[in-house]
Each structure stands twice: as structure tokens, then as C-alpha cells.
Design a protein around this motif. Sequence first.
Motif, PDB file in Angstrom:
ATOM      1  N   ALA A 201       0.818  -1.213   0.000  1.00 26.42           N
ATOM      2  CA  ALA A 201       0.000   0.000   0.000  1.00 26.42           C
ATOM      3  C   ALA A 201       0.853   1.265   0.000  1.00 26.42           C
ATOM      4  N   SER A 202       2.037   1.186   0.634  1.00 26.70           N
ATOM      5  CA  SER A 202       2.880   2.384   0.708  1.00 26.70           C
ATOM      6  C   SER A 202       3.959   2.417  -0.364  1.00 26.70           C
ATOM      7  N   ALA A 203       3.916   1.462  -1.290  1.00 24.65           N
ATOM      8  CA  ALA A 203       4.952   1.400  -2.318  1.00 24.65           C
ATOM      9  C   ALA A 203       4.940   2.625  -3.232  1.00 24.65           C
ATOM     10  N   ALA A 204       3.764   3.256  -3.365  1.00 27.07           N
ATOM     11  CA  ALA A 204       3.660   4.431  -4.233  1.00 27.07           C
ATOM     12  C   ALA A 204       4.028   5.728  -3.521  1.00 27.07           C
ATOM     13  N   THR A 205       4.332   5.652  -2.249  1.00 29.34           N
ATOM     14  CA  THR A 205       4.654   6.850  -1.480  1.00 29.34           C
ATOM     15  C   THR A 205       6.010   7.405  -1.893  1.00 29.34           C
ATOM     16  N   PRO A 206       6.091   8.691  -2.211  1.00 32.56           N
ATOM     17  CA  PRO A 206       7.379   9.276  -2.597  1.00 32.56           C
ATOM     18  C   PRO A 206       8.412   9.168  -1.480  1.00 32.56           C
ATOM     19  N   GLU A 207       9.653   8.986  -1.847  1.00 32.33           N
ATOM     20  CA  GLU A 207      10.728   8.832  -0.875  1.00 32.33           C
ATOM     21  C   GLU A 207      10.834  10.046   0.037  1.00 32.33           C
ATOM     22  N   ALA A 208      10.535  11.218  -0.491  1.00 27.69           N
ATOM     23  CA  ALA A 208      10.613  12.439   0.308  1.00 27.69           C
ATOM     24  C   ALA A 208       9.654  12.393   1.496  1.00 27.69           C
ATOM     25  N   VAL A 209       8.531  11.708   1.341  1.00 27.24           N
ATOM     26  CA  VAL A 209       7.560  11.595   2.439  1.00 27.24           C
ATOM     27  C   VAL A 209       8.133  10.720   3.554  1.00 27.24           C
ATOM     28  N   PHE A 210       8.753   9.606   3.175  1.00 24.37           N
ATOM     29  CA  PHE A 210       9.412   8.764   4.169  1.00 24.37           C
ATOM     30  C   PHE A 210      10.475   9.558   4.933  1.00 24.37           C
ATOM     31  N   ASP A 211      11.265  10.321   4.202  1.00 24.52           N
ATOM     32  CA  ASP A 211      12.338  11.100   4.830  1.00 24.52           C
ATOM     33  C   ASP A 211      11.773  12.144   5.786  1.00 24.52           C
ATOM     34  N   TYR A 212      10.679  12.775   5.397  1.00 23.12           N
ATOM     35  CA  TYR A 212      10.059  13.793   6.238  1.00 23.12           C
ATOM     36  C   TYR A 212       9.555  13.180   7.541  1.00 23.12           C
ATOM     37  N   ILE A 213       8.889  12.037   7.433  1.00 22.77           N
ATOM     38  CA  ILE A 213       8.358  11.380   8.633  1.00 22.77           C
ATOM     39  C   ILE A 213       9.488  10.965   9.554  1.00 22.77           C
ATOM     40  N   LEU A 219      12.203   8.595  17.114  1.00 22.28           N
ATOM     41  CA  LEU A 219      13.157   7.524  16.826  1.00 22.28           C
ATOM     42  C   LEU A 219      13.944   7.744  15.543  1.00 22.28           C
ATOM     43  N   ARG A 220      13.569   8.795  14.796  1.00 22.24           N
ATOM     44  CA  ARG A 220      14.273   9.191  13.569  1.00 22.24           C
ATOM     45  C   ARG A 220      14.276   8.096  12.507  1.00 22.24           C
TER      46      ARG A 220
END
Length: 257
Positions: A201-213, A219-220
Motif C-alpha cells: 500500500a505504501s509502495a507508491a509513497t514518494p521517498e521524500a515523504v518517508f524522509d520527512y516522517i 526515533l528518527r
Amino acid sequence: MPSSIRLDQQLVLVTGAARGLGEHLVRAFLREGALVVINYCHSAEAAHKLASAAPEQLLAIQADVTDKAAVQAMFAQAREHFGKPVTTVINNALPSFSFNGDARPSVEQLTLAQLNQQFDGVVGGALNTTQAALAGMREAGFGRIVNIGTNLFQNPVVPYHDYTAGKAALLSLTRTLSQDLGPDNITVNMVSGGLLRTTDASAATPEAVFDYIAANTPLRRVTTPAEFADAIVFFASPWARAVTGQNLIVDGGLVKN
């Protein structure tokens, strides 16, 4: 009747279990010695491949959780196969959805049909599995129901209006069911995550969103499906025997509940 039973004595049914978070849930319960039903809708190959990893403990059964008759038949098949009723239900199945905020409908574009698709799958599916499980849980004098939620209740940073509304309704159902079923020694809880790294489900999420979270989480890092699954196992375990009607957020501390 015991207030709890060990994980290795439970028959667990996980909906939407063939892929993504569902597969991690199956593996987490398998690790603890439970018997597990792998429910799937379309992912037959993945479900049966997963079941082949431990055929004595795992059984794959196809059923659309929005189909009440199919769900009832699935519970009957599970009982016949393992010789005992399902004691533990993990409502993980998710109607077709892609976690890509850029591709989601804006409030101007949102339709009632999109909302109803999530209500039918998320709330209707959980209602069907709960109703199918009740007789067996009451017979066993023990039941555990864990619903999968989202931290977007508290932190609606992306416009997943339909998904979030469906999960919010599921939280309300979780709390009312916990009140109603508590006298039967059936607990009902929710475990809510944020974005998980990574599921289908999260495979389409842009990498920038992962980095922001990750950057905004104590826990970074972004929570993994395996970490999230462990929290769900807790609610089925004897250690959670006095916990019901709760919503635990498991997202590395991004949202404070």
C-alpha cells in the motif's frame, strides 16, 4: 473460564493476510506458536505460498470480508480444519487504496461512493468477522479482536479523506464493541500506525515523504511492518488481558495519543 490463553493455544484469523502488513502479522503469530488462518481475497498464489511455510500451523482461505456468507463459511472451514473455534481476529483487510497523497481526491473531487467503499470494506468487513467469530469465542470463554487503525485521526497531514473516515468509524465500532462484549471475556482494541516502510500500500509513497516522517519522529526512522505486527501480538497475548476499548498508536512517537 480463563481470562486469557497463551498465544500458542490460539487460533488466529488475519484478514488481508497474504501480502504487506498481513504477511508480517501471520509470521509474528506463527513465531509465537499460534495456529493462523491466512484470509485473502485476490492474492491466492501469495497466500498459499505463505501457508506452505508451515502447513501444520497455517491455512489459507479465500473470502471477501464484505461478503457476510463467505466470512461465515471461512470461520466454519477454519474450525473444521483445526478442530477448534477461531479465538482471535485481526481485522487488517483494506479496500483497494494507494497511499500516495498526490493522487488522492481533493475535497472538491471527493465522492460519497469513495467514502462508502472504505466504510463497506473497513467497517463492514470488521462487523462481518466479529459476528462470525462470536459463537466460537463465547464457547471458548475467550476472544481477542484487534482492528487496524491509522494515526491520521490525530495528524491528518495528507488528504486521505475516505480512508481516514472509514478508519475513524472503525475506532468508534471498536469502543462500542468492547463495551458490549467485555462480559464475554472478549477484548476489542485498535492498533494505529502511520506510514510503514514498506508495504504494498505504501509502495507508491514518494521517498521524500518517508524522509520527512523519519526526520520528525523521535526515533528518527519510519516504523516497519514487523515492528507494527509485534504490537498487535501484544493485544492478543496474556499481558493485555485487562486492556480493551483502546487505540494504541505505533509510529515511533510521531503522534502523541
